[in-house]
Design an enzyme around this catalytic site. Sequence first.
Site, PDB file in Angstrom:
ATOM      1  CD  GLU A 176      -2.566   1.591   2.408  1.00 51.49           C
ATOM      2  OE1 GLU A 176      -2.710   2.811   2.646  1.00 51.49           O
ATOM      3  OE2 GLU A 176      -2.917   0.688   3.184  1.00 51.49           O
ATOM      4  CG  LEU A 177       3.154   1.199  -2.708  1.00 48.68           C
ATOM      5  CD1 LEU A 177       3.829   0.946  -4.049  1.00 48.68           C
ATOM      6  CD2 LEU A 177       4.099   0.907  -1.556  1.00 48.68           C
ATOM      7  CD  GLU A 233       1.015  10.086  -0.750  1.00 54.53           C
ATOM      8  OE1 GLU A 233       0.151   9.564  -0.025  1.00 54.53           O
ATOM      9  OE2 GLU A 233       2.025   9.489  -1.157  1.00 54.53           O
TER      10      GLU A 233
END
Length: 463
Positions: A231-232, A365
């Site tokens: 999960e990145l 992000e």
Amino acid sequence: MSETLRTISPVDGSVYVERPLASAAEIDTALDKARDAQKAWRAVPIAERQEILRKAVSAFVAKKDEIATEISWQMGRPIAQAGGEVGGFEERATYMIDVAPEALGDFNPGEKVGFNRFIRREALGVVAIIAPWNFPYLTAVNGVIPALMAGNAVVLKHSHQTPLCAERFAEAFVAAGLPAGVFQHLHLSHADAEKLMGDRRVDFVNFTGSVPGGHAVQRAVAGKFIATGLELGGKDPAYIRADVNLAHAVENVIDGAFFNSGQSCCGIERIYVHEGQYDAFVEQAAALVGQYRLGSPIDPETNLGPMVRASSAEFVRGQIADAIASGARALIDPAKFAANAEGTPYLAPQILINVDHSMRVMSEESFGPVVGIMKVSSDDEAIRLMNDSEFGLTASIWTTDEDAALAIGDQLETGTVFMNRADYLDPALAWVGVKNSGRGCTLSKIGYESLTRPKSFHLRTKI
């Protein structure tokens, strides 16, 4: 002399935890112990595993207040909110324990005269879990509890920012009577963590972290034929349709963007608002964010704590500055937040308008308390912009039309589609990501598939 882990608290810059890092000999011993313990653990009936792990959950929840305080000091979540992580831990752990008999039960493909045929789920062996700091229990529990329920042994390496979380897991399992060696934790350097993942005694790796970290995991296990769960992170969008319940959307979208100072993999980082609701949404969102109280997370009146470290805050400040230089407009005056200070983890929340996808704040992000808002004229335009990202973890649609939400959701490149909520993991649903948000699945009955292998039994009963 062994190296030392030092956790610098974002609250005041003090050293909150110091621990020696595991030596090569300690790592080797832990893996041998895990291998041996798993052989016995996998033979323990599922009902007995459930009983032990339920006791562990109870022991963990009983320390809620202490755990909440530790979370605040380690990573900066406001004390008024930190206890919610314990509640989420209990919800996810309990669901995965309860659903295990069904998920792990034998699958019968149907009767065939003269044969007994079925598929059995078999534990993989030793599972290495590499957990992050931002939701230190909610991310780790997704792997730890189902891995153990499936009959695996677990070796947990937690973030250097939140090492006490690994120790709290261990404490709860000891209190519950989990056999020695079935769960262990190690404080490791990055280099030793990579060696651990590549070791022949590790049969699966569960990792939550950055995209570069995910690539490092892939390289570490390249010499073995094992799977990884990754999960990145994300750049999760929200779409405010014209038929929205505006008051509900403002309250919940803003919370989804700024909770935990925006340091959530599935937090809202981009907002697209239909032109018919744009002005009202922007006005109400800015008014709500202006009411946030930025300060020490130990103060019960604080609802926006510091970011995890000063460098993370500076990264977000850089995104904001670049966007403004390219024509974006900031709606929040940082000067109104007394705790805001450059060079510290304390960063005022920010809403940006007049943004577009050429700006870093709308493509990279952020993982911080900032969100950009764009005006759109149609569902098609919203879908195009929502899909214009290297990430795909969650997306939320805010509307009173369920059919429209389903139609839009079918076209979104994402692991989870929300309608009228965001930033939440339902343990009954598969937690997955696409594109650079990772691969694999945790939670739900399906989550057990990655922690086991299918073993077919084909028995001729009549000859």
